[in-house]
Write an enzyme that holds these catalytic residues in place. Structure first.
Site, PDB file in Angstrom:
ATOM      1  CB  SER A 112      -1.005   0.216   1.053  1.00 49.87           C
ATOM      2  OG  SER A 112      -0.087   0.135   2.431  1.00 49.87           O
ATOM      3  CE  LYS A 158      -2.071   2.243   5.363  1.00 48.45           C
ATOM      4  NZ  LYS A 158      -1.905   1.338   4.071  1.00 48.45           N
TER       5      LYS A 158
END
Length: 185
Positions: free
Chosen positions: A37, A75
């Site tokens: 991701s 993230k």
């Protein structure tokens, strides 16, 4: 008493190393990137050196705990408390300013719009750089700052070639060097 002083003088560097390791343990940590991701910025299995802090800034890459996952989510911080997040003309905006995001794997990631939201106090809005597959604040909502393990200082795998396997080898070599030095004095 004389033997104690001699011992301390002979092994002072060991005490310094132990003190340094304790300080590092308190302020630094390691997080392992799990999944794709954050491609192309981070790869699956990369080791991140983490500064254990809650002093978070826009664009920081953070390791954050999310209940139900067995490892940290890594993230990018897009929004901090009070920021307005939305999409306009297929671009992500923060406080009505379109973000320049050259790190994105796919610039056409908008599979759905981010409805305008304001990040609550003590929360962050995070997104993965590979937005097509990222589990992030679009699905999870804003995440509490208290769940942040820390901010990434560097990618140890890309910068120094340290992987999950080699970090243990590095630690064993360090311990062996300390033992060799202590027995040769």
């Amino acid at each position: 008493m004389k033997k104690v002083k001699e011992f301390i003088l002979d092994t002072w560097w060991c005490l310094v190393i132990i003190a340094i390791l304790l300080i590092l343990k308190i302020f630094l940590g390691i997080a392992v990137v799990s999944g794709t991701s954050m491609n192309n910025t981070l790869a699956d299995g990369d080791l991140l050196l983490i500064h254990k802090t809650k002093d978070i800034k826009h664009n920081d890459i953070v390791a954050i705990w999310y209940e139900g996952k067995t490892e940290y989510l890594c993230k990018r911080v897009i929004g901090l408390a009070g920021d307005k997040i939305s999409t306009k003309q297929n671009k992500l905006t923060v406080n009505d300013q379109i973000l320049d995001e050259p790190y994105l794997l796919n610039q056409d990631w908008f599979t759905f719009d981010v409805t305008e939201l304001t990040v609550p106090e003590n929360y962050v809005y995070v997104l993965g750089d590979n937005r097509d597959i990222s589990l992030d604040s679009r699905a999870l909502g804003c995440l509490p700052i208290d769940d942040i393990y820390g901010v990434s200082l560097t990618d140890l795998t890309k910068s120094y070639g340290i992987t999950k396997k080699t970090r243990y080898i590095f630690f064993i070599v360090l311990v062996l060097l300390i033992l060799i030095i202590s027995f040769t004095q």
